[in-house]
Design an enzyme around this catalytic site. Structure first.
Site, mmCIF file in Angstrom:
data_model
loop_
_atom_site.group_PDB
_atom_site.id
_atom_site.type_symbol
_atom_site.label_atom_id
_atom_site.label_comp_id
_atom_site.label_asym_id
_atom_site.label_seq_id
_atom_site.Cartn_x
_atom_site.Cartn_y
_atom_site.Cartn_z
ATOM 1 N N ASP A 65 -51.698 18.174 27.380
ATOM 2 C CA ASP A 65 -50.497 18.863 27.879
ATOM 3 C C ASP A 65 -50.129 20.006 26.935
ATOM 4 O O ASP A 65 -48.963 20.207 26.615
ATOM 5 C CB ASP A 65 -49.348 17.857 27.994
ATOM 6 C CG ASP A 65 -48.230 18.375 28.891
ATOM 7 O OD1 ASP A 65 -48.445 19.396 29.586
ATOM 8 O OD2 ASP A 65 -47.138 17.766 28.885
ATOM 9 N N GLY A 92 -36.764 25.614 18.066
ATOM 10 C CA GLY A 92 -36.982 24.846 19.299
ATOM 11 C C GLY A 92 -38.331 25.144 19.931
ATOM 12 O O GLY A 92 -39.296 25.504 19.246
ATOM 13 N N GLY A 149 -31.445 18.443 22.407
ATOM 14 C CA GLY A 149 -32.291 18.425 23.604
ATOM 15 C C GLY A 149 -32.283 17.041 24.224
ATOM 16 O O GLY A 149 -31.656 16.117 23.713
ATOM 17 N N GLY A 202 -34.897 14.195 25.698
ATOM 18 C CA GLY A 202 -36.263 13.737 25.887
ATOM 19 C C GLY A 202 -36.311 12.737 27.014
ATOM 20 O O GLY A 202 -35.275 12.435 27.621
ATOM 21 N N GLU A 257 -31.626 11.108 23.962
ATOM 22 C CA GLU A 257 -31.263 12.403 23.385
ATOM 23 C C GLU A 257 -32.169 12.755 22.205
ATOM 24 O O GLU A 257 -32.678 11.874 21.517
ATOM 25 C CB GLU A 257 -29.836 12.317 22.849
ATOM 26 C CG GLU A 257 -28.798 12.182 23.933
ATOM 27 C CD GLU A 257 -27.474 11.689 23.380
ATOM 28 O OE1 GLU A 257 -27.455 11.179 22.239
ATOM 29 O OE2 GLU A 257 -26.477 11.810 24.103
ATOM 30 N N VAL A 258 -32.325 14.067 21.990
ATOM 31 C CA VAL A 258 -32.966 14.535 20.762
ATOM 32 C C VAL A 258 -31.848 15.188 19.958
ATOM 33 O O VAL A 258 -31.138 16.047 20.474
ATOM 34 C CB VAL A 258 -34.100 15.533 21.061
ATOM 35 C CG1 VAL A 258 -34.750 15.986 19.758
ATOM 36 C CG2 VAL A 258 -35.133 14.915 21.990
ATOM 37 N N MET A 277 -37.378 21.593 13.716
ATOM 38 C CA MET A 277 -37.929 22.904 14.049
ATOM 39 C C MET A 277 -36.775 23.741 14.599
ATOM 40 O O MET A 277 -36.374 23.595 15.763
ATOM 41 C CB MET A 277 -39.049 22.747 15.083
ATOM 42 C CG MET A 277 -40.177 21.847 14.596
ATOM 43 S SD MET A 277 -41.092 22.552 13.204
ATOM 44 C CE MET A 277 -42.138 23.717 14.034
HETATM 45 P P1 AMP Z 1 -39.474 16.294 23.633
HETATM 46 O O1 AMP Z 1 -38.945 14.975 24.081
HETATM 47 O O2 AMP Z 1 -40.398 16.214 22.480
HETATM 48 O O3 AMP Z 1 -40.014 17.108 24.759
HETATM 49 O O4 AMP Z 1 -38.191 17.079 23.115
HETATM 50 C C1 AMP Z 1 -37.174 17.578 23.929
HETATM 51 C C2 AMP Z 1 -36.513 18.800 23.343
HETATM 52 O O5 AMP Z 1 -35.913 18.480 22.114
HETATM 53 C C3 AMP Z 1 -37.500 19.912 23.027
HETATM 54 O O6 AMP Z 1 -37.679 20.756 24.123
HETATM 55 C C4 AMP Z 1 -36.810 20.627 21.887
HETATM 56 O O7 AMP Z 1 -35.892 21.575 22.383
HETATM 57 C C5 AMP Z 1 -36.079 19.539 21.174
HETATM 58 N N1 AMP Z 1 -36.881 19.038 20.069
HETATM 59 C C6 AMP Z 1 -37.797 18.072 20.047
HETATM 60 N N2 AMP Z 1 -38.322 17.889 18.838
HETATM 61 C C7 AMP Z 1 -37.713 18.787 18.033
HETATM 62 C C8 AMP Z 1 -37.843 19.110 16.667
HETATM 63 N N3 AMP Z 1 -38.713 18.470 15.875
HETATM 64 N N4 AMP Z 1 -37.081 20.081 16.184
HETATM 65 C C9 AMP Z 1 -36.219 20.745 16.974
HETATM 66 N N5 AMP Z 1 -36.055 20.500 18.267
HETATM 67 C C10 AMP Z 1 -36.796 19.523 18.805
#
Ligand code: AMP
Length: 988
Positions: free
Chosen positions: A751, A710, A633, A635, A639-640, A707
């Protein structure tokens, strides 16, 4: 005086009164008089021999100007020889002189009684002397010039009178050599009146031709021309030496060469005159001065060029005739197209080219960090490539390559022209900021052979110069050189070294390495050749076997000892880390002293040094314990990725790794880590768990549990209608439980939305996305309200939208929306209604209708969460217990909101009189249900509820339901109602 002579006395007055009037004589400029008898007012003093011959008398000329004349008329007597000698005439520079005589002569026929003695001519003589000889006169010394006779008619009849005609005769005398001369008139018996005698010589008068002045010049002799050199007039210069010829006739002939007026001067009336103010002349020449070109002026006369007005300039090579100009305005419409680590910049020509055509463009590359003003910028590294070049661009495009991946760059594009260097303060540029994309790593270039043996080789290499991200691993491909890649082996290595085993002894191998990041494989390294040792060779050539054995055993011992120590220390640290943060806060809490046992969230922003908060609440991980697998993903900060975390003496676990992309500012780093500082304070099965952070090496990372499924919203959309009611309630219970924990900690999420809930492989939902202000900045749903702040309108309680009253009660409202999202499998709350319409509708009391097949209890719970009065909303603790009851009694889920009238308030601690306010979509539906169908839909004349299933969106429009989403849902609800009445409740 005898009678004849006396009779002539009247001749002169008659002559003078009857002569044809002539205009005052203006002598030609090339004649220089040596003698002019007319000019003399008094007696001329000429000498007569004998004295009774020539007689001087006074008279007036045709203009009645007094003149002196001589006359003689001894026609009655024989043997006349009367001389009249002029005074001595200095010759001056004359070589040849002209004698002009004006006289009247009576013809002898007109005189009665003359006895053949009368003559009709007289003689002209001259005598050259070097000095004036006074009255001394010797007749024989004179030389005769000519005999002078009158023209053919002496007299003329005029009105019956006989009148005398004035004759003019000119004779040349010369060349003269002495200083002066005398003239003498010899009368031999004529009746003559000498009216005037003029003696002159000719010269070429001074003149200016072609801006060269030529002096008075007297011709030398009668044959040749005199060549005269001219000299340039003031303020002029010779172009070619000026020359002219003076003829014997006193005329200038054949001008050659010329002069030109100096700069600042123009030719006017044969002179060089200064240019007037407002005009200029830059060069030597006979052109006129020119008017100052636009945006320039000359205040003084004689200007060589015009000065530029303020803010206008002239470049070095600009001609003086060119208008003054200024630097161009900035280029316009800069467009950037990013392709991995290169960018094509295109722009439009500046609106104002400054009045010049020599516009070029220069592109300056800067790496800027920080959003603050001013951002900190530094020039890009020298490796950045510009195509065709960075400066002096003629076209409005440039390609910039070899940038770093994932990096912010600012390009300043300046339009320049010839005067830009003269006006540094007027220079303007257009700036564009870009962020490069991820890119594959550059090739590995340095490979080293560490150790060789018969069957193996150890190699190490240096990380690619531009990794362009985190290197996940390296691919090592090798094959026997002789086999030429027909069969090869591929290995992967995480670090920068590898040992290849199972090789043939004494064989040459070729090897290539390429790095892999989330962006894929980079290019392969150039082929690297190595040879294994021959059979006889010992693996470590220079050492003796004993020494090697000792060394190896000591190394193994040291490594074992280190590992043991590390495990022990790790245990100890983990133990101390695992202590609840509150316990530590008692000691380190930056002034946030809390009572033991009361667990409260601490805002990391209240720390003077926020990085202290990170280290207080988050474990620092060694980057080498983390392996990144893939990007899952994106952020706000980078990148995530998914990956694995292997802590010493712990099982490897799957983790999510949030990275902070390069080029971040201090604030971005703080905000990024703030999430970890917050997350690190929580310890709950429904709150995403923080594993630790990497802050001491780059990239900075936040590592959390992984997770697998997702975010909840997309997960539900992917599995539309695939879960049982109990499964859904189970998920909701988890979220509520996590929220209860947060509200107990005093943390307000702000949020809460399905997109911020993560789901693991066991369908466990966990609340995520923590932060403070940034939470809302990060959320694509967040919109600016009229008060300026960014708020996810559809999920937010009215009081939080209206006056930013964010509390756990406003989180409860959001929970109601999440509940609705879950029950509608990820439907968008309020569908496509605009944010403004949502605010208005909610304010007016409307609420979302129950999703299809939504258990009535859950819909009631939603309505309760959406109480306008925030204190009437259920607490998370209550929500958890309601959901627990539902789970314990799954039958209660069978009554769907669509099939029953609104259920009683389920909140235990509120009286049933505190029913939800009317006016919700549910109420609307309830109203519909309680009314006879005919009444409710009178406008569309339905006869029975059966027909409701056939209700179309068109029909709903007719009764005033115009929002597309609700129509769709209402229609589906109505269909569900229909099927329920026919078939009984829909099983969940
Ligand atoms: P965030 O910056 O927390 O909104 O994360 C962006 C995207 O990364 C999320 O919409 C998820 O798809 C993925 N993501 C974030 N944290 C996790 C996690 N702990 N496990 C799996 N996917 C994650």
């Amino acid at each position: 005086m005898d009678c004849n002579a006396r009779s002539l006395l009247f001749i002169l007055p008659l002559l003078l009164s009857r002569v044809v009037p002539v205009f005052p004589i203006i002598y030609p400029p090339n004649e220089v008089n040596l003698l002019d008898s007319k000019a003399s007012q008094g007696e001329l003093g000429w000498i007569s021999y004998p004295s009774h011959g020539w007689e001087e008398i006074s008279g007036v000329d045709e203009h009645y100007t007094p003149i002196r004349t001589f006359q003689v008329c001894n026609v009655m007597e024989y043997s006349q020889n009367n001389w009249l000698r002029t005074n001595w005439i200095p010759r001056q520079s004359a070589q040849k002189v002209y004698v002009e005589l004006k006289f009247t002569l009576r013809d002898c026929n007109s005189i009665p009684l003359v006895l053949g003695t009368c003559k009709e001519t007289f003689n002209l003589h001259y005598l050259e002397t070097d000095d004036d000889q006074g009255s001394h006169f010797r007749e024989h010394q004179f030389s005769k010039i000519d005999t002078i006779a009158a023209d053919e008619s002496f007299t003329q009849m005029d009105l019956g009178d006989r009148i005398l005609k004035l004759n003019t005769e000119v004779r040349e005398v010369g060349p003269m050599t002495k200083k002066g001369f005398y003239l003498a008139f010899q009368d031999v018996g004529a009746c003559v009146a000498l009216v005037s005698v003029r003696v002159y010589f000719k010269k070429c008068p001074n003149t200016v031709r072609n801006l060269a002045s030529f002096p008075d010049t007297v011709p030398i002799d009668s044959q040749s021309l005199v060549e005269v050199k001219g000299s340039c007039v003031n303020h002029s210069k010779e172009e070619e030496p000026p020359r002219m010829y003076c003829s014997t006739e006193g005329e200038w002939l054949v001008p050659i060469g010329k002069c030109l007026c100096n700069p600042g001067y123009e030719e006017r009336s044969n002179t060089c005159q200064m240019c007037r103010a407002g005009f200029y002349k830059a060069a030597l020449g006979n052109a006129e001065c020119s008017k100052c070109p636009p945006h320039s002026f000359s205040h003084h006369e004689g200007s060589l060029h015009c000065g530029c007005e303020k803010n206008f300039f002239r470049a070095d090579g600009d001609p003086a005739s060119m208008a003054c100009t200024h630097p161009p305005s900035a280029p316009r419409n800069v467009i950037s197209s990013i392709n991995e680590t290169s960018v094509i910049l295109d722009w439009s020509w500046p609106e104002d080219a400054g009045g010049r055509r020599d516009v070029t463009f220069t592109v300056v590359c800067k790496r800027c960090r920080g959003n603050g003003a001013p951002p900190r910028c530094e020039p890009c590294r020298s490796g950045v490539r510009f195509l065709p070049r960075a400066a002096g661009l003629v076209n409005t495009t440039v390609t910039v390559g070899e940038l770093l991946a994932h990096t912010n760059y600012t390009f300043e594009i300046e339009a320049q022209n010839g005067v830009s260097p003269l006006a540094p303060r007027m220079r303007q540029y257009a700036a564009v900021t870009i962020t490069t994309n991820q890119a594959a790593p550059s090739p590995v270039t340095v490979i080293k052979k560490e150790k060789t043996s018969r069957n193996s080789v150890s190699l190490s290499w240096v990380e690619p110069e531009r990794p362009n991200g985190i290197i996940l691993d390296y691919e090592i491909k090798y094959y026997e050189k002789e086999e030429q890649e027909t069969s090869y082996t591929i290995l992967r290595a995480r670090g920068c070294n590898v040992t290849l085993n199972g090789l043939k002894p004494n064989t040459a191998y070729l090897l290539q390495i390429r790095a892999r990041t989330a962006a894929g494989y980079g290019a392969s390294s150039p082929s690297f050749q190595f040879e294994t040792s021959p059979d006889s060779a010992f693996s470590i050539s220079s050492e003796s076997s004993q020494v090697v054995l000792i060394a190896i055993s000591s190394a193994v011992a040291i490594i074992l000892l280190t590992v043991l120590l590390y495990v022990l220390i790790g245990r100890f640290c983990c133990h101390s880390k695992s202590k609840h943060p509150d316990e530590k806060r008692l000691h380190f809490g930056n002034g946030h002293l809390r009572l033991p046992g009361v667990r409260t969230y601490v805002d990391p922003h209240t720390y003077e040094d926020p990085s202290q908060a990170v280290h207080e609440f988050a474990k620092e991980l060694d980057a080498s314990c983390i392996a990144i697998d893939k990007v899952v993903g994106a952020g706000e900060f980078g990148e995530v990725c998914s990956g694995r975390l292997k802590l010493p003496s712990k099982k490897e676990i799957c983790v999510a790794i949030k990275t902070l992309k390069g080029g971040y500012t201090d604030k971005q780093r703080r905000d990024f880590l703030a999430e970890a500082s917050i997350m690190g304070q929580f310890d709950h099965p429904n709150i995403i768990r923080l594993e630790g952070v990497v802050t001491r090496s780059k990239p900075v990372m936040i590592v959390t549990e992984y997770m697998e499924n997702g975010s909840l919203d997309s997960f539900l959309r992917k599995h539309d209608a695939q879960f049982t009611g109990i499964q859904l309630v189970g998920m909701l219970r988890g979220i509520a439980s996590g929220m209860k924990y947060l509200s107990d900690m005093g943390y307000v999420h702000r949020d809460l939305a399905a997109r911020n809930i993560l789901v693991n492989s066991n369908l466990v939902c966990k609340v995520s996305d923590f932060g403070l202000s940034r939470v809302l900045e990060d959320d694509p749903e967040a919109a600016y309200t009229t008060r300026g702040g960014k708020i996810p309108i559809r999920w937010t309680a009215p009081e939080a939208i209206a006056y930013r009253k964010f509390t756990s009660a406003s989180d409860a409202w959001s929970y109601g929306i999440v509940l609705w999202e879950v029950m509608s499998y990820g439907e968008r709350p309020y569908w496509e209604m605009s944010n403004q319409d949502v605010i208005k509708a909610v304010d007016e009391g409307y609420r979302l209708p129950p999703p299809m097949d939504c258990p009535a209890t859950l819909y009631q719970l939603m309505l309760d969460c959406w109480q306008k009065e925030r204190n009437n909303r259920p607490k998370f603790e209550q929500i958890v217990s309601i959901l627990d009851k539902l789970i314990r009694n799954p039958g209660s889920l069978k009554i769907t909101a669509n099939t029953t009238s609104r259920p009683a308030n389920l909140l235990l601690d509120r009286s049933s009189s505190e029913a939800p306010s009317v006016g919700t979509m549910g109420d609307w539906m309830d109203g519909m249900r309680t009314l006879p169908c005919k009444e409710a839909f009178s406008g569309v004349s339905y006869s029975s509820c059966d027909t409701l299933a056939k209700t179309s969106t068109e029909d709903l429009k007719k009764i005033g339901v115009t929002i597309v989403g609700p129509q769709k849902k209402i229609v589906s609800s109505l269909k569900a109602l229909d099927s329920h009445t026919k078939n009984g409740p829909v099983p969940v």
